[in-house]
Design a protein around this motif. Structure first.
Motif, PDB file in Angstrom:
ATOM      1  N   LYS A   1     -23.646   1.376  28.726  1.00  0.00           N
ATOM      2  CA  LYS A   1     -23.466   1.680  30.136  1.00  0.00           C
ATOM      3  C   LYS A   1     -23.868   3.112  30.439  1.00  0.00           C
ATOM      4  O   LYS A   1     -24.605   3.384  31.403  1.00  0.00           O
ATOM      5  CB  LYS A   1     -22.006   1.446  30.546  1.00  0.00           C
TER       6      LYS A   1
ATOM      7  N   TYR B   1     -27.642   3.642  30.233  1.00  0.00           N
ATOM      8  CA  TYR B   1     -28.333   3.192  31.440  1.00  0.00           C
ATOM      9  C   TYR B   1     -28.087   4.149  32.601  1.00  0.00           C
ATOM     10  O   TYR B   1     -29.006   4.470  33.368  1.00  0.00           O
ATOM     11  CB  TYR B   1     -27.867   1.789  31.827  1.00  0.00           C
TER      12      TYR B   1
ATOM     13  N   LYS C   1     -35.655  -1.491  27.792  1.00  0.00           N
ATOM     14  CA  LYS C   1     -35.791  -2.842  28.353  1.00  0.00           C
ATOM     15  C   LYS C   1     -36.468  -3.812  27.383  1.00  0.00           C
ATOM     16  O   LYS C   1     -36.309  -5.031  27.503  1.00  0.00           O
ATOM     17  CB  LYS C   1     -36.573  -2.801  29.661  1.00  0.00           C
TER      18      LYS C   1
ATOM     19  N   ASP D   1     -29.135  -5.223  27.777  1.00  0.00           N
ATOM     20  CA  ASP D   1     -28.192  -6.038  28.551  1.00  0.00           C
ATOM     21  C   ASP D   1     -28.643  -6.007  30.012  1.00  0.00           C
ATOM     22  O   ASP D   1     -28.319  -5.068  30.748  1.00  0.00           O
ATOM     23  CB  ASP D   1     -26.780  -5.478  28.392  1.00  0.00           C
ATOM     24  N   ASP D   2     -29.373  -7.019  30.415  1.00  0.00           N
ATOM     25  CA  ASP D   2     -29.964  -7.037  31.754  1.00  0.00           C
ATOM     26  C   ASP D   2     -28.898  -7.012  32.847  1.00  0.00           C
ATOM     27  O   ASP D   2     -29.035  -6.307  33.852  1.00  0.00           O
ATOM     28  CB  ASP D   2     -30.847  -8.278  31.906  1.00  0.00           C
ATOM     29  N   ASN D   3     -27.823  -7.757  32.661  1.00  0.00           N
ATOM     30  CA  ASN D   3     -26.763  -7.800  33.677  1.00  0.00           C
ATOM     31  C   ASN D   3     -26.099  -6.440  33.852  1.00  0.00           C
ATOM     32  O   ASN D   3     -25.842  -5.996  34.981  1.00  0.00           O
ATOM     33  CB  ASN D   3     -25.709  -8.850  33.304  1.00  0.00           C
ATOM     34  N   LEU D   4     -25.821  -5.769  32.740  1.00  0.00           N
ATOM     35  CA  LEU D   4     -25.187  -4.447  32.808  1.00  0.00           C
ATOM     36  C   LEU D   4     -26.126  -3.441  33.464  1.00  0.00           C
ATOM     37  O   LEU D   4     -25.704  -2.641  34.315  1.00  0.00           O
ATOM     38  CB  LEU D   4     -24.799  -3.976  31.409  1.00  0.00           C
TER      39      LEU D   4
ATOM     40  N   GLU E   1     -28.594  -4.030  35.616  1.00  0.00           N
ATOM     41  CA  GLU E   1     -28.730  -4.319  37.044  1.00  0.00           C
ATOM     42  C   GLU E   1     -27.478  -3.910  37.813  1.00  0.00           C
ATOM     43  O   GLU E   1     -27.558  -3.477  38.960  1.00  0.00           O
ATOM     44  CB  GLU E   1     -29.025  -5.805  37.262  1.00  0.00           C
ATOM     45  N   THR E   2     -26.311  -4.023  37.174  1.00  0.00           N
ATOM     46  CA  THR E   2     -25.074  -3.568  37.815  1.00  0.00           C
ATOM     47  C   THR E   2     -25.101  -2.058  38.020  1.00  0.00           C
ATOM     48  O   THR E   2     -24.773  -1.558  39.111  1.00  0.00           O
ATOM     49  CB  THR E   2     -23.857  -3.951  36.959  1.00  0.00           C
ATOM     50  N   CYS E   3     -25.514  -1.321  36.986  1.00  0.00           N
ATOM     51  CA  CYS E   3     -25.612   0.142  37.096  1.00  0.00           C
ATOM     52  C   CYS E   3     -26.635   0.539  38.159  1.00  0.00           C
ATOM     53  O   CYS E   3     -26.400   1.465  38.949  1.00  0.00           O
ATOM     54  CB  CYS E   3     -26.002   0.746  35.750  1.00  0.00           C
TER      55      CYS E   3
ATOM     56  N   LYS F   1     -27.660  -1.267  40.761  1.00  0.00           N
ATOM     57  CA  LYS F   1     -27.165  -1.633  42.094  1.00  0.00           C
ATOM     58  C   LYS F   1     -26.135  -0.621  42.586  1.00  0.00           C
ATOM     59  O   LYS F   1     -26.135  -0.241  43.761  1.00  0.00           O
ATOM     60  CB  LYS F   1     -26.563  -3.031  42.056  1.00  0.00           C
TER      61      LYS F   1
END
Length: 380
Positions: free
Chosen positions: A43, A46, A227, A233-236, A238-240, A242
């Motif tokens: 996290k 990213y 990447k 971790d694509d979901n993590l 994209e959350t960061c 966003k």
């Protein structure tokens, strides 16, 4: 070394970067030469890649060792389990920086490390990964000081000054990471106007606008080295991403002015602003420095004047710097003026006494950020 990251920056900006990372991560960074150490997992990795305006690369330490010769270096590097990171189907590259009396030739060092990694992976998999200097899956950074060797994974890929909003740049354009640092050093509070009267392709005012409207520095960048990794971790991510985009506020009341005497330069500024959805947010004007006439009672002014070293240009540049000094004295009272200078001879032509000098490195060039608080009164 576990959960440790090293964020690199231009020399002289280590403390400024540490302040920024403390805000991003709410942690306590440790300053080192050429960068800052922080604790972080995926996290944080990213977040830093997305949010640092000053950092150049986010490096993940892989191996730290001591060695006095290349054969010993080979043996120790080969003993590491590289196949847990690099598979036979991956590609990698190695960039080496050596400051050592034990290792004289950086090319030989790079070759030995490459051989050790390839031999270890081939020993375990009966196949070997390939070298790709242009677009590798993994970029290894090797730093050697005397007999102390550190090997890092470059998580960023291309340097983080590659923001993603440039189509073309002026040949003497300032590094955006440096521009962001200059703005941070100035302590501009965004409540008073911001000026760059010699903006070139607009790096300084664009970075000021991105800061003022809370636009992530790589809002338009798509590529990062991590990447392509199996650990991505694509979901993590994209959350960061966003979360950072949700902080953008185009409604902030900010006044930023950029001028230059070359219309093509301002065309580059306008193109970048369109890409960032900032069209109209910076007031641009074609204007020579002698005609610069700001109307604000107080402001922050940051500019990076031309600094050519060719003798044929020296007379004209000295005149330019004298004109800049005259403008500051006569038209910028109550301004906090910051001049980024790569030429001490020229900066003396400004004719004002600096209150503060920040010594910085822009690439291999020694530079100064000169602070002139312009007050009412007589100037010598």
């Amino acid at each position: 070394m576990k959960d440790s990251l090293f964020v690199t920056c231009a020399r002289g900006l280590e403390d400024i970067l540490a302040e920024e990372l403390k805000q991003i991560l709410n942690s306590h960074p440790i300053v080192d030469k050429g960068g800052v150490h922080v604790h972080g997992k995926l996290k944080e990795l990213y977040q830093i890649n997305l949010l640092t305006r000053i950092g150049m690369h986010v490096l993940k330490p892989i191996l730290e060792l001591k060695s006095n010769n290349v054969n010993q270096l080979y043996d120790i590097v080969k003993s590491f389990n590289w196949s847990k990171i690099i598979t036979k189907n991956d590609t990698f590259s190695i960039r080496t920086r050596v400051n050592s009396s034990f290792f004289k030739n950086s090319n030989i060092v790079t070759l030995k490390i490459k051989d050790a990694i390839v031999d270890r992976i081939r020993q375990e998999t009966q196949a070997r990964p390939s070298i790709d200097k242009n677009n590798p899956t993994y970029q290894l950074f090797v730093n050697i000081r005397q007999n102390h060797v550190k090997i890092y994974l470059n998580t960023s890929g291309e340097p983080l000054y590659k923001r993603g909003y440039r189509t073309k740049i002026h040949r003497a354009a300032l590094n955006p990471c440096m521009a962001a640092a200059l703005i941070r050093i100035s302590n501009w509070n965004q409540k008073i106007p911001f000026y760059d009267p010699m903006c070139g392709s607009g790096t300084i005012p664009i970075e000021a606008a991105m800061l003022a409207y809370s636009i992530p520095p790589r809002f338009k960048r798509r590529s990062y080295a991590f990447k392509a990794w199996s650990s991505f971790d694509d979901n993590l991510f994209e959350t960061c991403k966003k979360q950072s985009i949700n902080k953008i506020n185009y409604e902030n009341d900010v006044s930023i002015y950029a001028s230059d005497n070359t219309p093509n330069n301002l065309g580059l500024v306008e193109n970048s602003l369109k890409i960032l959805n900032l069209a109209g947010k910076i007031k641009t004007e074609v204007k020579d420095i002698v005609d610069f006439s700001p109307v604000s009672e107080k402001a922050v002014l940051i500019t990076n004047p031309p600094h050519g070293h060719r003798m044929s240009r020296e007379v004209a540049l000295k005149r330019l710097y004298r004109n800049l000094g005259d403008v500051l004295k006569n038209k910028c009272k109550n301004y906090d003026a910051y001049i980024f200078s790569m030429n001490n001879v020229l900066s003396k032509c400004i004719g004002l006494r600096t209150k503060q000098k920040h010594i910085l490195k822009n690439g291999k060039l020694d530079c100064r950020l000169l602070y002139f608080p312009i007050k009412e009164g007589k100037f010598q």
